[in-house]
Design a protein around this motif. Structure first.
Motif, PDB file in Angstrom:
ATOM      1  N   HIS A 111       0.696  -1.076  -0.201  1.00 26.78           N
ATOM      2  CA  HIS A 111       0.074   0.099  -0.059  1.00 26.78           C
ATOM      3  C   HIS A 111       0.843   1.348   0.020  1.00 26.78           C
ATOM      4  CE1 HIS A 111      -3.239   2.640   0.648  1.00 26.78           C
ATOM      5  NE2 HIS A 111      -2.888   3.036   1.886  1.00 26.78           N
ATOM      6  N   ARG A 185     -15.327   5.620   7.415  1.00 22.55           N
ATOM      7  CA  ARG A 185     -15.595   4.167   7.202  1.00 22.55           C
ATOM      8  C   ARG A 185     -15.475   3.755   8.585  1.00 22.55           C
ATOM      9  NH1 ARG A 185     -10.554   3.078   8.597  1.00 22.55           N
ATOM     10  NH2 ARG A 185      -8.718   4.277   7.630  1.00 22.55           N
ATOM     11  N   PRO A 187     -13.534   1.719  11.659  1.00 23.00           N
ATOM     12  CA  PRO A 187     -11.899   1.792  11.985  1.00 23.00           C
ATOM     13  C   PRO A 187     -11.445   0.289  11.653  1.00 23.00           C
ATOM     14  CG  PRO A 187     -13.332   1.606  13.879  1.00 23.00           C
ATOM     15  CD  PRO A 187     -14.256   1.917  12.942  1.00 23.00           C
ATOM     16  N   THR A 188     -10.149   0.460  11.295  1.00 28.27           N
ATOM     17  CA  THR A 188      -9.378  -0.784  11.327  1.00 28.27           C
ATOM     18  C   THR A 188      -9.319  -1.289  12.863  1.00 28.27           C
ATOM     19  OG1 THR A 188      -7.214   0.353  11.479  1.00 28.27           O
ATOM     20  CG2 THR A 188      -7.908  -0.009   9.472  1.00 28.27           C
ATOM     21  N   PRO A 189      -8.887  -2.571  13.028  1.00 27.09           N
ATOM     22  CA  PRO A 189      -8.531  -3.035  14.423  1.00 27.09           C
ATOM     23  C   PRO A 189      -7.356  -2.255  15.315  1.00 27.09           C
ATOM     24  CG  PRO A 189      -8.663  -4.902  13.100  1.00 27.09           C
ATOM     25  CD  PRO A 189      -8.711  -3.636  12.126  1.00 27.09           C
ATOM     26  N   ASP A 190      -6.466  -1.676  14.649  1.00 24.43           N
ATOM     27  CA  ASP A 190      -5.366  -0.740  15.026  1.00 24.43           C
ATOM     28  C   ASP A 190      -6.024   0.533  15.294  1.00 24.43           C
ATOM     29  OD1 ASP A 190      -3.682  -2.737  14.913  1.00 24.43           O
ATOM     30  OD2 ASP A 190      -2.343  -1.988  13.046  1.00 24.43           O
ATOM     31  N   GLU A 191      -6.861   0.965  14.409  1.00 20.29           N
ATOM     32  CA  GLU A 191      -7.432   2.366  14.793  1.00 20.29           C
ATOM     33  C   GLU A 191      -8.381   2.420  15.866  1.00 20.29           C
ATOM     34  OE1 GLU A 191      -7.060   3.800  10.239  1.00 20.29           O
ATOM     35  OE2 GLU A 191      -8.809   2.973  11.259  1.00 20.29           O
ATOM     36  N   ASN A 199     -16.307  -0.912  17.245  1.00 19.31           N
ATOM     37  CA  ASN A 199     -16.153  -1.358  15.665  1.00 19.31           C
ATOM     38  C   ASN A 199     -17.391  -0.739  14.910  1.00 19.31           C
ATOM     39  OD1 ASN A 199     -18.145  -3.114  16.309  1.00 19.31           O
ATOM     40  ND2 ASN A 199     -16.919  -5.040  16.304  1.00 19.31           N
ATOM     41  N   ALA A 205     -11.578   9.176   7.674  1.00 18.44           N
ATOM     42  CA  ALA A 205      -9.799   8.852   7.258  1.00 18.44           C
ATOM     43  C   ALA A 205      -9.329   9.722   6.207  1.00 18.44           C
ATOM     44  CB  ALA A 205     -10.188   7.166   6.800  1.00 18.44           C
ATOM     45  N   ALA A 224      -6.662   9.510  10.892  1.00 12.84           N
ATOM     46  CA  ALA A 224      -8.089   8.866  11.264  1.00 12.84           C
ATOM     47  C   ALA A 224      -8.421   9.675  12.582  1.00 12.84           C
ATOM     48  CB  ALA A 224      -8.029   7.379  11.572  1.00 12.84           C
TER      49      ALA A 224
END
Length: 247
Positions: A111, A185, A187-191, A199, A205, A224
């Motif tokens: 990415h 969107r 969040p990702t697990p880390d965010e 969740n 973002a 984020a």
């Protein structure tokens, strides 16, 4: 035909939600332990946790690992100023605001390779900035710069570069062009972990790309913010002599 019966965890969530919205449970207040709440409602801890997960997803309750569940406090809005950094002067002056900055070197993922236009695995300087208000997180920035372009000042805690880092601003010299993409969107697990979000709560973002006069991508930032806490302002500049757009 059988009538559907609401699940017990929905009833518990409704009761706790009512206590929060009516002020019986105050912002920042710690809830009783999960075991105590399960005993109070005469349910298993599994059912109780499903109720708490519902409230966490709505942003009413936040779970702090090792400390328990807390009523999510009402905090001030933060403002993202497009092209300059996340904090406008008024927000940056808030005495309750604190920002942590960590730095390391990482290999470029697929990415980041796409964003920065560098070979996969190239060394990148990564700066992780987390803004906190009264100890509660309200913004996360991960800023990536090709290692050979990384400003030494940030690594040496130079005040000018650190000030830019604390605003989530571009860390290197002023670029010729900044391109930003904003989206809402989940969040990702880390965010979700860093920002203490359920969740089901959306984040704003923003992916920001800084390009120098030679056309080289010199920085990529992944930002984020909790969707209910941030306003984003983008200013478009048009030439004074431009006529109307013809259809």
């Amino acid at each position: 035909m059988t009538n559907s019966v609401p699940s017990r965890h929905h009833d518990i969530a409704d009761d706790l939600r009512h206590q929060i919205t009516t002020g019986r449970l105050k912002p920042g207040e710690r809830l009783p332990s999960e075991v105590s709440l399960a005993e109070r409602y005469k349910v298993s801890t599994v059912t109780l946790r499903r109720a708490l997960a519902e409230l966490q997803g709505e942003g009413l309750v936040e779970k702090i690992h090792g400390n328990g569940n807390f009523v999510r406090g009402l905090r001030s809005k933060i403002m993202y100023v497009g092209g300059w950094g996340t904090l406008d002067p008024q927000t940056a002056a808030e005495p309750t605001l604190r920002i942590t900055v960590r730095h390391t070197t990482v290999p470029a993922s697929v990415h980041l390779t796409t964003l920065l236009k560098v070979p996969t695995g190239s060394p990148l300087a990564e700066y992780t900035c987390l803004s906190l208000e009264q100890g509660a997180p309200n913004g996360l920035a991960r800023i990536y710069i090709p290692r050979d372009l990384a400003p030494a000042g940030v690594l040496d805690d130079d005040s000018v570069c650190r000030e830019a880092a604390t605003r989530f601003a571009v860390l290197g010299p002023s670029p010729a062009t900044i391109r930003e993409t904003a989206s809402a969107r989940f969040p990702t697990p880390d965010e979700a972990s860093a920002l203490r979000l359920g969740n089901k709560m959306a984040v704003l973002a923003i992916t920001r790309i800084a390009i120098d006069a030679a056309g080289r991508v010199v920085e990529a930032a992944l930002l984020a913010f909790p969707g209910d806490r941030v306003d984003a302002v983008f200013t478009a500049h048009h030439g004074l002599n431009e006529g109307p757009i013809q259809g």
